[in-house]
Design a protein around this motif. Structure first.
Motif, PDB file in Angstrom:
ATOM      1  N   ILE A   8      -8.938  -7.728   5.517  1.00 45.07           N
ATOM      2  CA  ILE A   8      -9.386  -5.888   4.436  1.00 45.07           C
ATOM      3  C   ILE A   8      -8.272  -6.215   3.016  1.00 45.07           C
ATOM      4  CG2 ILE A   8      -8.940  -4.062   4.194  1.00 45.07           C
ATOM      5  CD1 ILE A   8      -8.393  -4.190   7.541  1.00 45.07           C
ATOM      6  N   MET A   9      -7.913  -6.959   2.632  1.00 42.68           N
ATOM      7  CA  MET A   9      -7.781  -6.999   1.113  1.00 42.68           C
ATOM      8  C   MET A   9      -8.322  -8.211   0.328  1.00 42.68           C
ATOM      9  SD  MET A   9      -4.949  -5.309   1.082  1.00 42.68           S
ATOM     10  CE  MET A   9      -5.401  -4.512   2.034  1.00 42.68           C
ATOM     11  N   GLY A  10      -9.020  -9.390   0.631  1.00 47.97           N
ATOM     12  CA  GLY A  10      -9.714  -9.847  -0.001  1.00 47.97           C
ATOM     13  C   GLY A  10     -11.183  -8.941   0.665  1.00 47.97           C
ATOM     14  N   GLU A  35     -19.138  -9.554   4.183  1.00 51.28           N
ATOM     15  CA  GLU A  35     -18.664 -10.929   5.223  1.00 51.28           C
ATOM     16  C   GLU A  35     -17.769 -11.535   5.362  1.00 51.28           C
ATOM     17  OE1 GLU A  35     -19.552 -14.412   2.692  1.00 51.28           O
ATOM     18  OE2 GLU A  35     -22.144 -14.231   3.240  1.00 51.28           O
ATOM     19  N   LEU A  36     -16.566 -11.007   4.904  1.00 49.38           N
ATOM     20  CA  LEU A  36     -14.724 -10.591   5.198  1.00 49.38           C
ATOM     21  C   LEU A  36     -14.653  -9.696   5.619  1.00 49.38           C
ATOM     22  CD1 LEU A  36     -13.562 -11.084   1.711  1.00 49.38           C
ATOM     23  CD2 LEU A  36     -13.283 -12.752   3.886  1.00 49.38           C
ATOM     24  N   TYR A  69       1.058  -6.163  -3.084  1.00 47.68           N
ATOM     25  CA  TYR A  69       1.639  -7.096  -3.345  1.00 47.68           C
ATOM     26  C   TYR A  69       0.744  -8.496  -3.418  1.00 47.68           C
ATOM     27  CZ  TYR A  69       4.150 -10.411  -0.217  1.00 47.68           C
ATOM     28  OH  TYR A  69       4.641 -11.271   0.247  1.00 47.68           O
ATOM     29  N   ASN A  70      -0.624  -8.663  -2.562  1.00 46.28           N
ATOM     30  CA  ASN A  70      -1.730  -8.929  -2.358  1.00 46.28           C
ATOM     31  C   ASN A  70      -2.346  -9.412  -4.125  1.00 46.28           C
ATOM     32  OD1 ASN A  70      -4.790 -10.341  -2.028  1.00 46.28           O
ATOM     33  ND2 ASN A  70      -3.235  -9.976  -0.234  1.00 46.28           N
ATOM     34  N   SER A  71      -2.239  -8.747  -4.617  1.00 45.59           N
ATOM     35  CA  SER A  71      -2.029  -8.846  -6.462  1.00 45.59           C
ATOM     36  C   SER A  71      -1.761  -9.769  -6.836  1.00 45.59           C
ATOM     37  CB  SER A  71      -3.366  -7.913  -7.161  1.00 45.59           C
ATOM     38  OG  SER A  71      -3.667  -6.839  -6.380  1.00 45.59           O
ATOM     39  N   PRO A 130       0.596   3.346   1.905  1.00 47.60           N
ATOM     40  CA  PRO A 130       0.428   1.528   2.308  1.00 47.60           C
ATOM     41  C   PRO A 130      -0.827   0.488   1.945  1.00 47.60           C
ATOM     42  CG  PRO A 130       0.622   3.519   3.961  1.00 47.60           C
ATOM     43  CD  PRO A 130      -0.410   4.043   3.121  1.00 47.60           C
ATOM     44  N   PHE A 131      -1.575   1.266   1.724  1.00 49.21           N
ATOM     45  CA  PHE A 131      -3.231   0.390   1.483  1.00 49.21           C
ATOM     46  C   PHE A 131      -2.623  -0.370  -0.207  1.00 49.21           C
ATOM     47  CE2 PHE A 131      -6.695   0.410  -0.807  1.00 49.21           C
ATOM     48  CZ  PHE A 131      -7.611  -0.927  -0.265  1.00 49.21           C
ATOM     49  N   ARG A 132      -2.119   0.846  -1.181  1.00 46.21           N
ATOM     50  CA  ARG A 132      -2.076   0.710  -2.746  1.00 46.21           C
ATOM     51  C   ARG A 132      -0.260  -0.523  -2.260  1.00 46.21           C
ATOM     52  NH1 ARG A 132      -2.637   3.911  -6.342  1.00 46.21           N
ATOM     53  NH2 ARG A 132      -5.252   4.531  -6.746  1.00 46.21           N
ATOM     54  N   ARG A 133       0.157  -0.184  -1.598  1.00 52.51           N
ATOM     55  CA  ARG A 133       1.353  -1.260  -1.457  1.00 52.51           C
ATOM     56  C   ARG A 133       0.924  -2.380  -1.448  1.00 52.51           C
ATOM     57  NH1 ARG A 133       4.150   1.005   2.517  1.00 52.51           N
ATOM     58  NH2 ARG A 133       4.290   3.047   1.049  1.00 52.51           N
ATOM     59  N   MET A 134       0.070  -2.554  -0.109  1.00 51.99           N
ATOM     60  CA  MET A 134      -0.732  -4.195  -0.030  1.00 51.99           C
ATOM     61  C   MET A 134      -1.462  -4.793  -0.849  1.00 51.99           C
ATOM     62  SD  MET A 134      -1.759  -3.555   4.377  1.00 51.99           S
ATOM     63  CE  MET A 134      -0.603  -2.654   5.278  1.00 51.99           C
TER      64      MET A 134
END
Length: 841
Positions: free
Chosen positions: A651-653, A668-669, A634-636, A627-631
Motif C-alpha cells: 500500500i505504501m508503494g 499492480e501493487l 516513515y516509508n519516505s 496512521p496512514f500519514r505516519r506510515m
C-alpha cells in the motif's frame, strides 16, 4: 601386614569355609557375646575374612535363622515409583520454603525417572501422586508470580529465573496430562486414596463385604447388571433405592450440595440411580432438575471451562427434562413457583389443576451456552479439538429453540426474550448458507411439532429482532438492533444498515452501555465499513473504520485479543475479565483484511488531499488518517526501499506511485495483495479498486500540475488515465463546483481553462508580517502567564516581594494596556486584519 591385605592373599576356598564356620559358631551363641568373640578370633587368625553379618545378605544354612530373616523383594514398578515419589516429596518441600531452584531440579529428576518407567506406565497408568504434584505446582507457580508482582522485596535473580523457567516447563508438561489433571480437579482430596490404601496394607482390618441387591444381581450369563454392586451403608447394610425412600434420598443429596468434603461424583451416581427408580413425571422432573444442577457443580479446574463429557451429560438431561414437560403439560417448572410444605411426597394434577415445580430452565440454558463459549475461548482454534467442539453447537442451538418453544406455550415473556437473544447471537454473524445449514440440522433434532422449515435467513433474523424490539428490555433491544445491522451489512445491504444505525441514535448512548455491548457496536461499525468498501463507497468506508482502526487498539476494541500492557498497567483481575470477554475464534473479523481495507481507503483519500495542499502549511495540517500519514512519512525517510513484502509495503508503494502519477504501477501493487482473496467476489473488488485508482490519479494529477498549465484538453486527460470522456468531465466539473480547482470548462474547444491567482507583493508581505506579529503576541502572553500568579496561588513574601510585584505590574501594562484589559492579542489581530483589508476607520 594388615588384616585386610592378609585376607586378600589367602585362598578363596579356605576363606569361605572359615567364614561359614565362624558364622555358624557366632549364631549358636548369644548375639552380644558372639560379636566380641568374633572380633578377637579375627585378630588371632590371619588370612580369615571378617564376618559381614546379615546386613550384607549372607545367611547360614540353619533353618531357624532363615525364618527369622524377613526378606522384602520389590518389583521394578515399586522401585521406579519410589524414585519418582522421592523427587515429588522433595519438590513439595522446595515449594514450602520458596526455593524454586531446588523445585526445578527435583521436577527434572521426577520427569527423568518417569521416562525410565515408561514401559511400566504403558501397562498401568501414570502414578496419581505425580499428577497431584504437577497440578499443585502449577497453582503454586501462579500464586508465587502474583506475590512477586505485589511484593516490595523481590526474590533473587537465580530464584526468579528458576520460577519463570518452571512456569514454561510445567505449562508444557501439563498439556500431556490434561485429562488426568481434570480428574484430579474434580475431587482433589480423594484422588489418590486408592493408592494410599494399597501402600499402607493394614494387617488385621478386614474389608467390608460388598452385598449385591436383589434388583441388581447377576444375569443368567453371570455378568453383573449396573456393575453388580449397590452402595453399602454403616454396618454392611445395602442402601436400596425405592419409591418409598426416593424423596428422602433426594433431600439428602440436596442438603449435602455445596458442603465441604462432599463427593460430587457420588452425588451424581445417586441421582442417576434415583432417575432409574423414578416412574412418575413429578419424580423424574424433581430428580432431573437436581441432576442438571449437579453437573454444573463440578470444579472447572485448570482448563478454565466445564469438562466436555459433563457438558454433554447436562445437555442430554436437559433434553430429557424438556421431553417430559412437553408430554406432560400439567407439570410446569417456574422460578417463582410456591414452595410446598411437604416436598417428600409425590404430586399429581387433581381436577385439571397444574402442578408447579420450582426451578429455572432458562438459567440452565444460559449456563449451558456460557460454558460452551468458555470452552471455545480456551481451546486452541488451530487444532482439530476446536472443530470437534464446534460441532456441538447444533445440539446447543436445538436446546435453545426447544426451550423457547416451551416458554411460548407458557407465555413467559422474559424467558422467551432471553432464549431469543441467545438464538440471535448464534446466527447474526453467519452467512446465509451457514444459517440455513444450521436450521436444517436443528430441525432433524427437534420434534416435528417444533421444527419449522426456514427458507430465508433474512426473514428469520428480522422476525427474531422484531420480537425483541417489542418485548425485550432496553439492553436486549440495543443488542438486537446491533445484530440486525451487522447482518444487513454482512449481506451487502449498506443503505438499509446505515439508515437503521442513524435512526436508532445508538452512537449517542453507546458509551453508557456495558462493555460487551460496546464490543458488539464496534464489530457492527467495522462490518458496516467493510460493506461500504465492497460497494465502492471509499469515503463512507473510511469514516466507519476510522474510530476503530485509527486507534491502534483494534484487537482490544473487537475483543479478539489482549493488548500488550507495559509495567503492569492492568491488574490480574482486570486481565481475567478481559479474557472472559474474548470472542471465540470462529466469530473473529480478519484483522489483516481490516487493516488492508482501511489503509487502501486512506490512500485514496489522502494522496489527492496532499496534492491539493501542495506547499500550503495549513492544508498540510488537515489530516484524514494519522496512521496512514505516519506510515507514509516513515516509508519516505527510508534510504533504500526494497520490494514489498507485506500488505503495508504494497500500500505504501502504491501510494508513492499514485502521488507520482504512475497509476498503472499503483494498480499492480494493490492487485498483488493476496488478502483480497478472502473477500467474496475478489475479482469485482480488484476491478472497483482499479477504477478508483484511475479517478483519484486524475484528481491528483490536476492538483499537482495545475500551476504549470493554462489549459488542459479533456480528451488528453481521458487518454492518459484510460477513462471515458464523460467520466473525466464529471470529475473535473465536481472539482470546480467544490472550489477544489480554480478553473472553468470550455465546452466548445473541450478543454479545461485553469485560473492562476497569485498574491501581490503587498499581500505576501502583509501575510508574513501577520505571522511574525502573531508569534510575538503569543510569546508575550506566555511570559505574562509565567510572571502573573494564578488564581488560588499565594503571593510571595519576603524582601523581594514588592520588587517582583512591581515588575509584574509593569509587564502587565506593557502587554495588556494601562487599564489591564486582557485580550490584547485579539485586539491586535482585529486591527491587523482591518489594516490589511483596508477597512480601518
Amino acid at each position: 601386614m594388615s588384616r585386610f591385605f592378609r585376607a586378600g592373599e589367602s585362598d578363596s576356598d579356605d576363606t569361605e569355609s572359615d567364614y561359614s564356620e565362624e558364622l555358624t559358631a557366632s549364631e549358636s551363641e548369644d548375639h552380644s557375646d558372639s560379636d566380641s568373640d568374633g572380633s578377637s578370633s579375627d585378630d588371632d587368625q590371619p588370612g580369615r575374612k571378617a564376618p559381614q553379618g546379615r546386613l550384607f545378605g549372607v545367611g547360614s544354612d540353619d533353618s531357624d535363622s532363615d525364618e527369622d530373616v524377613v526378606r522384602v523383594v520389590r518389583s521394578a514398578k515399586d522401585k521406579r515409583f519410589e524414585e519418582i515419589e522421592m523427587a515429588v516429596n522433595a519438590m513439595a518441600n522446595g515449594q514450602k520454603i520458596n526455593d524454586w531452584v531446588s523445585v526445578q531440579n527435583e521436577f527434572d529428576r521426577a520427569n527423568k525417572a518417569l521416562q525410565k518407567a515408561a514401559g511400566i506406565i504403558a501397562q498401568t497408568s501414570v502414578p496419581k501422586f505425580y499428577i497431584k504434584a504437577v497440578a499443585e505446582v502449577e497453582k503454586a507457580i501462579a500464586g508465587a508470580l502474583e506475590k512477586e508482582k505485589s511484593a516490595s522485596k523481590k526474590m533473587n535473580a537465580s530464584n526468579a529465573k528458576a520460577l519463570n523457567s518452571m512456569k514454561q516447563k510445567v505449562k508444557k508438561n501439563n498439556r500431556v496430562y490434561e485429562k488426568e489433571i481434570q480428574e484430579y480437579e474434580k475431587d482433589p482430596e480423594n484422588y489418590d486414596v486408592e493408592e494410599e490404601v494399597v501402600e499402607v496394607k493394614p494387617k488385621t482390618k478386614k474389608p467390608k463385604k460388598v452385598i449385591l441387591s436383589e434388583s441388581e444381581g447377576e444375569e443368567e450369563d453371570g455378568e453383573p447388571v449396573d456393575d453388580g454392586f449397590t452402595p453399602v451403608g454403616a454396618g454392611g447394610k445395602t442402601v436400596e433405592f425405592t419409591q418409598d425412600n426416593l424423596f428422602k434420598k433426594l433431600r439428602e443429596v440436596i442438603d449435602a450440595r455445596g458442603k465441604k468434603n462432599t463427593n460430587r461424583e457420588e452425588q451424581v451416581r445417586i441421582l442417576e440411580r434415583l432417575l432409574v427408580v423414578a416412574n412418575t413425571p413429578y419424580q423424574k422432573i424433581r430428580v432431573l432438575l437436581n441432576l442438571i444442577s449437579a453437573q454444573f457443580d463440578f470444579a472447572v479446574g485448570l482448563s478454565g471451562y466445564m469438562n466436555i463429557p459433563l457438558w454433554k451429560n447436562a445437555e442430554k438431561y436437559l433434553n430429557s427434562l424438556l421431553t417430559i414437560l412437553e408430554s406432560n403439560p400439567d407439570y410446569v417448572v417456574k422460578e417463582n413457583a410456591p414452595e410446598e410444605d411437604d416436598d417428600e411426597k409425590d404430586r399429581a394434577p387433581e381436577n385439571g389443576q397444574t402442578v408447579f415445580i420450582q426451578g429455572s430452565i432458562v438459567a440452565f440454558v444460559d449456563r449451558l451456552d456460557d460454558e460452551f463459549t468458555k470452552s471455545l475461548q480456551n481451546i486452541d482454534p488451530h487444532t482439530t479439538d476446536y472443530v470437534e467442539r464446534l460441532k456441538d453447537e447444533v445440539g446447543l442451538y436445538a436446546v435453545i429453540v426447544r426451550s423457547s418453544a416451551y416458554f411460548e406455550k407458557l407465555e413467559l415473556t422474559d424467558a422467551i426474550c432471553r432464549t431469543t437473544m441467545r438464538r440471535l447471537e448464534h446466527l447474526y454473524f453467519k452467512p446465509e448458507v451457514v444459517i440455513l445449514a444450521v436450521e436444517n440440522a436443528t430441525s432433524a433434532l427437534l420434534p416435528t411439532s417444533i421444527a419449522k422449515p426456514i427458507e430465508d435467513s433474512s426473514n428469520l433474523i428480522h422476525d427474531l429482532c422484531v420480537f425483541l424490539y417489542k418485548n425485550a428490555n432496553s439492553l436486549q433491544r440495543t443488542r438486537a438492533m446491533l445484530c440486525h445491522i451487522y447482518h444487513h451489512a454482512l449481506h451487502n445491504r449498506f443503505f438499509v444498515a446505515r439508515d437503521m444505525l442513524l435512526m436508532s441514535h445508538l452512537q449517542e448512548t453507546i458509551h453508557q452501555a456495558d462493555i460487551t455491548t460496546q464490543i458488539l457496536h464496534n464489530r457492527t461499525m467495522v462490518q458496516l465499513g467493510l460493506c461500504a468498501f465492497r460497494e465502492g463507497m471509499i469515503k463512507e468506508a473510511q469514516t466507519c473504520l476510522q474510530d476503530i482502526s485509527g486507534t491502534g487498539r483494534v484487537k482490544e476494541l473487537l475483543a479478539q485479543g489482549l493488548q500488550a500492557q507495559r509495567y503492569g498497567a492492568v491488574s490480574p483481575e482486570q486481565e481475567k475479565l478481559e479474557r472472559q470477554r474474548q470472542l471465540p475464534f470462529h466469530m473473529h473479523i480478519n484483522l489483516e483484511l481490516l487493516e488492508c481495507v482501511y489503509l487502501t481507503c486512506s490512500m485514496l483519500l489522502e494522496i489527492p488531499a496532499m496534492a491539493a495542499a501542495g506547499s500550503n502549511p495549513d492544508g498540510r495540517k488537515r489530516v484524514i488518517s494519522k496512521p496512514f500519514r505516519r506510515m507514509l512519512d516513515y516509508n519516505s525517510r527510508q534510504v533504500f526501499s526494497g520490494p514489498p513484502e507485506n500488505t503495508r509495503d504494497h500500500i505504501m508503494g502504491a501510494a508513492k506511485a499514485l502521488a507520482g502519477g504512475e497509476w498503472q504501477k499503483s494498480i499492480e501493487l494493490i492487485n498483488a495483495i493476496k488478502i483480497w482473496e478472502l473477500m467474496p467476489l475478489a475479482d469485482k473488488i480488484k476491478e472497483m479498486l482499479g477504477r478508483k485508482m484511475q479517478e483519484e490519479g486524475l484528481r491528483t494529477y490536476l492538483f499537482a500540475n495545475a500551476s504549470y498549465y493554462s489549459s488542459v484538453g479533456l480528451e488528453q486527460l481521458a487518454k492518459m488515465f484510460e477513462l471515458p470522456l464523460a467520466t473525466v468531465v464529471s470529475i473535473v466539473s465536481k472539482m470546480v463546483w467544490n472550489e477544489e480547482l480554480s478553473a472553468s470548462i470550455d465546452q466548445v474547444s473541450n478543454v479545461v481553462v485553469l485560473h492562476h491567482v497569485e498574491a501581490t507583493r503587498l499581500q505576501s508581505l502583509a501575510l508574513a508580517f501577520a505571522e511574525k506579529a502573531a508569534g510575538f503576541v503569543e510569546g508575550n502572553e506566555k511570559l505574562l502567564e509565567s510572571k502573573t500568579p494564578q488564581q488560588g496561588e499565594r503571593p510571595k513574601k519576603g524582601p523581594n516581594a514588592n520588587k517582583d510585584q512591581a515588575s509584574g505590574k509593569q509587564q502587565q501594562q506593557r502587554t495588556m494596556g494601562p487599564r489591564g484589559h486582557r485580550g490584547g492579542r485579539n485586539q491586535f489581530n482585529n486591527g491587523l486584519g482591518n489594516s490589511v483589508r483596508g477597512g480601518r476607520k
